[in-house]
Write a protein that holds these residues in place. Structure first.
Motif, mmCIF file in Angstrom:
data_model
loop_
_atom_site.group_PDB
_atom_site.id
_atom_site.type_symbol
_atom_site.label_atom_id
_atom_site.label_comp_id
_atom_site.label_asym_id
_atom_site.label_seq_id
_atom_site.Cartn_x
_atom_site.Cartn_y
_atom_site.Cartn_z
ATOM 1 N N HIS A 70 33.656 8.316 50.786
ATOM 2 C CA HIS A 70 34.471 8.869 49.710
ATOM 3 C C HIS A 70 33.644 9.327 48.504
ATOM 4 O O HIS A 70 34.200 9.768 47.511
ATOM 5 C CB HIS A 70 35.552 7.877 49.277
ATOM 6 N N GLU A 71 32.315 9.232 48.617
ATOM 7 C CA GLU A 71 31.425 9.784 47.593
ATOM 8 C C GLU A 71 30.936 11.173 47.991
ATOM 9 O O GLU A 71 30.128 11.776 47.293
ATOM 10 C CB GLU A 71 30.224 8.863 47.395
ATOM 11 N N LYS A 72 31.442 11.667 49.113
ATOM 12 C CA LYS A 72 31.015 12.952 49.656
ATOM 13 C C LYS A 72 32.240 13.827 49.925
ATOM 14 O O LYS A 72 33.340 13.306 50.121
ATOM 15 C CB LYS A 72 30.238 12.739 50.960
ATOM 16 N N TYR A 286 37.510 14.726 47.117
ATOM 17 C CA TYR A 286 36.233 15.431 47.031
ATOM 18 C C TYR A 286 36.178 16.610 48.013
ATOM 19 O O TYR A 286 35.622 17.667 47.710
ATOM 20 C CB TYR A 286 35.080 14.474 47.304
ATOM 21 N N LYS A 287 36.754 16.427 49.183
ATOM 22 C CA LYS A 287 36.775 17.516 50.162
ATOM 23 C C LYS A 287 37.594 18.693 49.640
ATOM 24 O O LYS A 287 37.247 19.856 49.850
ATOM 25 C CB LYS A 287 37.355 17.017 51.483
ATOM 26 N N GLU A 288 38.696 18.378 48.963
ATOM 27 C CA GLU A 288 39.546 19.434 48.406
ATOM 28 C C GLU A 288 38.824 20.198 47.299
ATOM 29 O O GLU A 288 38.933 21.418 47.199
ATOM 30 C CB GLU A 288 40.842 18.827 47.867
ATOM 31 N N LEU A 289 38.069 19.497 46.477
ATOM 32 C CA LEU A 289 37.364 20.147 45.378
ATOM 33 C C LEU A 289 36.261 21.071 45.858
ATOM 34 O O LEU A 289 35.974 22.080 45.224
ATOM 35 C CB LEU A 289 36.757 19.098 44.438
ATOM 36 N N LEU A 290 35.632 20.725 46.971
ATOM 37 C CA LEU A 290 34.509 21.510 47.470
ATOM 38 C C LEU A 290 34.901 22.961 47.711
ATOM 39 O O LEU A 290 34.108 23.879 47.512
ATOM 40 C CB LEU A 290 33.958 20.891 48.754
ATOM 41 N N SER A 291 36.139 23.201 48.102
ATOM 42 C CA SER A 291 36.591 24.553 48.427
ATOM 43 C C SER A 291 36.950 25.373 47.186
ATOM 44 O O SER A 291 37.246 26.561 47.293
ATOM 45 C CB SER A 291 37.818 24.482 49.343
ATOM 46 N N LYS A 292 36.910 24.777 46.001
ATOM 47 C CA LYS A 292 37.351 25.463 44.787
ATOM 48 C C LYS A 292 36.216 26.033 43.953
ATOM 49 O O LYS A 292 36.441 26.540 42.855
ATOM 50 C CB LYS A 292 38.187 24.498 43.934
ATOM 51 N N GLY A 293 34.985 25.933 44.417
ATOM 52 C CA GLY A 293 33.872 26.385 43.609
ATOM 53 C C GLY A 293 33.599 25.378 42.505
ATOM 54 O O GLY A 293 33.849 24.188 42.664
ATOM 55 N N ILE A 294 33.094 25.855 41.371
ATOM 56 C CA ILE A 294 32.853 24.950 40.252
ATOM 57 C C ILE A 294 34.165 24.726 39.514
ATOM 58 O O ILE A 294 34.837 25.661 39.109
ATOM 59 C CB ILE A 294 31.799 25.521 39.289
ATOM 60 N N VAL A 295 34.520 23.455 39.314
ATOM 61 C CA VAL A 295 35.801 23.103 38.712
ATOM 62 C C VAL A 295 35.586 22.670 37.270
ATOM 63 O O VAL A 295 34.683 21.885 36.957
ATOM 64 C CB VAL A 295 36.482 21.976 39.506
ATOM 65 N N LEU A 296 36.398 23.195 36.371
ATOM 66 C CA LEU A 296 36.285 22.881 34.950
ATOM 67 C C LEU A 296 37.158 21.689 34.580
ATOM 68 O O LEU A 296 38.370 21.686 34.817
ATOM 69 C CB LEU A 296 36.702 24.098 34.112
ATOM 70 N N ASN A 297 36.538 20.660 34.010
ATOM 71 C CA ASN A 297 37.244 19.482 33.518
ATOM 72 C C ASN A 297 38.296 18.953 34.499
ATOM 73 O O ASN A 297 39.475 18.797 34.149
ATOM 74 C CB ASN A 297 37.923 19.795 32.178
#
Length: 362
Positions: A70-72, A286-297
């Motif tokens: 869950h750290e990846k 974390y897996k969901e965020l990876l597909s969004k590019g750089i996420v702001l705040n």
């Protein structure tokens, strides 16, 4: 009342990154708009330090062999600057809050069964009245080696009468420990303190960004050499949970600021006690965020989900504690994260607060 205009660093060339909007859709955000420098004319609040905004990769680095699933995967995040407590909230500070407000922590209140059963699987029987008393979880060492370190019940004991004022059980006290971190603090308790202090809890992204202090390739805030652990953090060294060799000088919590700070001037970002963040814990986040590019705040998952405990509503806790050992969780690593239900209070769980520019301008 303070009226601020955010200080922003200027660049010759503008770059853009993707960020999550309130609608959870990706939108273009200009990195030049990140709040980096401390706002002009605003003094650093007592006990805090300014964390300059920037971008970083959140999550485990490739060479971290102790990293959990869950750290990846690691993912790019942009964070606005903010103020952060240099230490955990101490017994002295929490005592002042309680004295001024009369607040009772969750561990000091008799559990409300009607509210509690809403969080449990349908049909869960009501516990015996002897259990439905105010209390909290206390750590107890085992007398012999433990073959299964995932069975937490072997060293955690529910203790009636245990709370932040009596952290080791009835009869114990915090006398002489004003500078120790306050513990046995639930998420609700931390929020109540934040409201009184005019602060908030850090997001998980803010917490890790602050802990890294610009060290993007480090496993630990001081570097990558685990042999220096006892110099930089209060953790468990020896066979867990049988014998703590106390190489670092402590068996339980240490006074805040005992060990060296990181490069942002923050103490105990590794070890001593776990810290609440405001984010829901979600195994897949974390897996969901990876597909969004750089996420702001980023402010965490929309909803909680733990694949190993699907009925639980949990928040992310960070930093590890004096109970973290190499054989158990090694959560003195910067990317380490765990989940805790919001009504949980334990002898190694507390918090620190943050203050963002938008809160000062209200």
């Amino acid at each position: 009342m303070l009226i601020l205009s955010a200080c922003k660093e200027k660049k010759e060339e503008k770059t853009t990154v993707k960020a999550e909007a309130k609608t959870q859709k990706s939108v273009e955000v200009d990195t030049v708009d990140l709040i980096k420098a401390q706002p002009a004319g605003i003094e650093v609040p007592k006990g805090m330090v300014w964390i300059p905004g920037g971008t970083f990769k959140q999550g485990a680095i490739p060479q971290d062999k102790e990293a959990m699933h869950h750290e990846k995967p690691a993912h790019q995040v942009a964070v606005d600057g903010f103020f952060m407590d240099t230490t955990h909230v101490t017994n002295a500070k929490f005592s002042k809050f309680v004295k001024e407000t009369g607040y009772l922590t969750v561990a000091e209140r008799k559990p409300d069964w009607e509210e509690l059963k809403k969080q449990l699987p349908e049909g869960t029987p009501k516990p015996h009245d002897s259990i439905m008393q105010p209390g909290s979880l206390v750590f107890k060492k085992t007398k012999s080696s433990v073959p299964n370190l995932y069975d937490f019940s072997q060293w955690w004991t529910w203790s009636i009468g245990t709370n932040w004022k009596n952290p080791e059980g009835p009869g114990s006290s915090i006398k002489g420990k004003d500078d120790h971190p306050v513990v046995h603090i639930s998420y609700e308790d931390a929020l109540a303190y934040c409201k009184w202090a005019g602060r908030r809890l850090p997001t998980e992204a803010e917490w890790e960004y602050a802990a890294r202090a610009g060290k993007s390739d480090n496993t630990y805030f001081w570097g990558n050499d685990v042999s220096e652990l006892s110099k930089y953090a209060n953790t468990w060294e020896g066979e867990f949970p049988v014998n703590n060799t106390k190489v670092d000088g402590f068996e339980g919590s240490a006074p805040v600021g005992t060990f060296p700070s990181n490069d942002f001037g923050l103490y105990d970002m590794s070890g001593n006690i776990w810290e609440w963040t405001s984010d829901w814990y979600n195994t897949n986040y974390y897996k969901e965020l990876l597909s969004k590019g750089i996420v702001l705040n980023p402010k965490g998952a929309k909803q909680p989900f733990n694949s190993t405990n699907p009925y639980a509503k949990e928040k992310v806790i960070r930093g590890g504690s004096y109970l973290c050992s190499a054989s158990y969780c090694a959560s003195y690593r910067i990317s380490a994260r765990m989940a805790s239900t919001m009504d949980s209070s334990m002898g190694h769980l507390g918090f620190r607060t943050v203050l963002s520019v938008d809160m000062l301008s209200k």
